[in-house]
Design an enzyme around this catalytic site. Structure first.
Site, PDB file in Angstrom:
ATOM      1  CB  SER A 264       6.254  13.297 -62.037  1.00 38.50           C
ATOM      2  OG  SER A 264       4.669  13.937 -61.733  1.00 38.50           O
TER       3      SER A 264
HETATM    4  N1  SAH Z   1       0.553  15.287 -64.564  1.00 38.34           N
HETATM    5  C1  SAH Z   1       1.205  16.659 -64.611  1.00 38.34           C
HETATM    6  C2  SAH Z   1       1.526  16.400 -63.202  1.00 38.34           C
HETATM    7  C3  SAH Z   1       0.363  17.580 -62.153  1.00 38.34           C
HETATM    8  S1  SAH Z   1       0.705  17.733 -60.451  1.00 38.34           S
HETATM    9  C4  SAH Z   1       2.396  16.670 -65.673  1.00 38.34           C
HETATM   10  O1  SAH Z   1       2.461  16.032 -66.566  1.00 38.34           O
HETATM   11  O2  SAH Z   1       2.367  18.441 -65.576  1.00 38.34           O
HETATM   12  C5  SAH Z   1      -0.837  17.260 -60.228  1.00 38.34           C
HETATM   13  C6  SAH Z   1      -2.126  18.402 -61.190  1.00 38.34           C
HETATM   14  O3  SAH Z   1      -3.263  17.498 -60.771  1.00 38.34           O
HETATM   15  C7  SAH Z   1      -2.664  19.851 -60.601  1.00 38.34           C
HETATM   16  O4  SAH Z   1      -2.447  20.304 -61.857  1.00 38.34           O
HETATM   17  C8  SAH Z   1      -3.280  19.724 -59.624  1.00 38.34           C
HETATM   18  O5  SAH Z   1      -4.581  21.630 -59.821  1.00 38.34           O
HETATM   19  C9  SAH Z   1      -4.352  18.537 -60.213  1.00 38.34           C
HETATM   20  N2  SAH Z   1      -5.612  18.234 -59.457  1.00 38.34           N
HETATM   21  C10 SAH Z   1      -5.622  18.299 -58.200  1.00 38.34           C
HETATM   22  N3  SAH Z   1      -6.990  17.425 -57.621  1.00 38.34           N
HETATM   23  C11 SAH Z   1      -7.368  17.220 -59.061  1.00 38.34           C
HETATM   24  C12 SAH Z   1      -9.018  17.121 -59.202  1.00 38.34           C
HETATM   25  N4  SAH Z   1      -9.440  16.621 -58.791  1.00 38.34           N
HETATM   26  N5  SAH Z   1      -9.056  17.089 -60.923  1.00 38.34           N
HETATM   27  C13 SAH Z   1      -8.683  17.250 -61.725  1.00 38.34           C
HETATM   28  N6  SAH Z   1      -7.530  17.953 -61.871  1.00 38.34           N
HETATM   29  C14 SAH Z   1      -6.768  18.033 -60.545  1.00 38.34           C
END
Ligand code: SAH
Length: 234
Positions: free
Chosen positions: A79
């Protein structure tokens, strides 16, 4: 700010911290976070400290401190710094808190949480990302963050309840199982919305008597929170 573009042919820089990276972080905190109203001292301090460039792939490392989200592979993004800071500020962490993050991605947000809370648990649904985040968290000194490869829709029942929960992928509506895993007196912060055009940042508070209330912050754009695919039957 002047941002020199490194030539695309430059070899990947080693994922180490340097005075130059620290300068970029100080500038990021001033020009992106404080200018846009992030005030909490501890949050600003954590954003000055965590080496964001160590949580992104080599190819995008030169852009790590820009005012934008960046692709980290597997459909995930790290993000924008402002959104990380805003969600962290809204979470209102105390040093004794136990926190759950859904969507580990790069591990960067988990590292920020680890600067401000006692214990951090994070769930990632893409195994490759979970493995990479564990590695990058350990390399940056955050080995105590627990990363689970699994489906965030289920939360982490063995470790519940959590003082705080942050979801960093957008579900169409905030999963009930996660609200249940918030401790009385606790809070959950999450993007919510069926499509990227309609997502909003939501704050869910659970009172000491268990009553749940919601408020809405700003419109946001997150990758969707996906359910884990059902196992293929033989
Ligand atoms: N917090 C992260 C940003 C993540 S982007 C950072 O600091 O980089 C969103 C993430 O959520 C992605 O990696 C995606 O694979 C994950 N995601 C999507 N659906 C999910 C689920 N049901 N359970 C766990 N992770 C999930």
């Amino acid at each position: 700010m002047h941002r020199p573009e490194p030539p695309m042919s430059s070899p990947p820089s080693p994922a180490v911290d340097s005075a130059q990276h620290r300068d970029l972080r100080l500038e990021m905190v001033r020009s992106q976070l404080q200018m846009q109203g992030i005030k909490k001292r501890e949050v600003l301090e954590a954003m000055r400290k965590v080496p964001r460039h160590q949580f992104v792939p080599d190819s995008i490392r030169p852009y790590a401190y820009r005012d934008q989200a960046l692709p980290i592979g597997f459909g995930a993004t790290i993000s924008q710094p402002y959104i990380v800071a805003l969600m962290t500020e809204l979470l209102d962490l105390k040093p004794w808190h136990k926190v759950l993050e859904i969507g580990t991605g790069s591990g960067y947000q988990a590292a920020i949480l680890a600067e401000l809370a006692k214990a951090v648990y994070s769930i990632e649904i893409v195994e490759e990302l979970a493995i990479r985040a564990r590695r990058d968290l350990a390399a940056a000194g955050y080995a105590r963050v627990q990363v689970r490869y699994g489906d965030g829709y289920l939360g982490w029942p063995e470790q519940a309840p959590f003082d705080r929960i942050m979801i960093t992928a957008a579900p169409p509506s905030i999963p009930e199982a996660l609200i249940e895993q918030v401790a009385p007196g606790g809070r959950l912060v999450a993007p919510e919305g069926a499509s990227p055009q309609t997502q909003q940042l939501i704050i869910v508070d659970k009172a000491r008597d268990g009553r749940v209330s919601r408020s809405t912050s700003i419109p946001v754009i997150f990758v969707p929170m996906v359910p884990k695919p059902a196992p293929v039957k033989p």
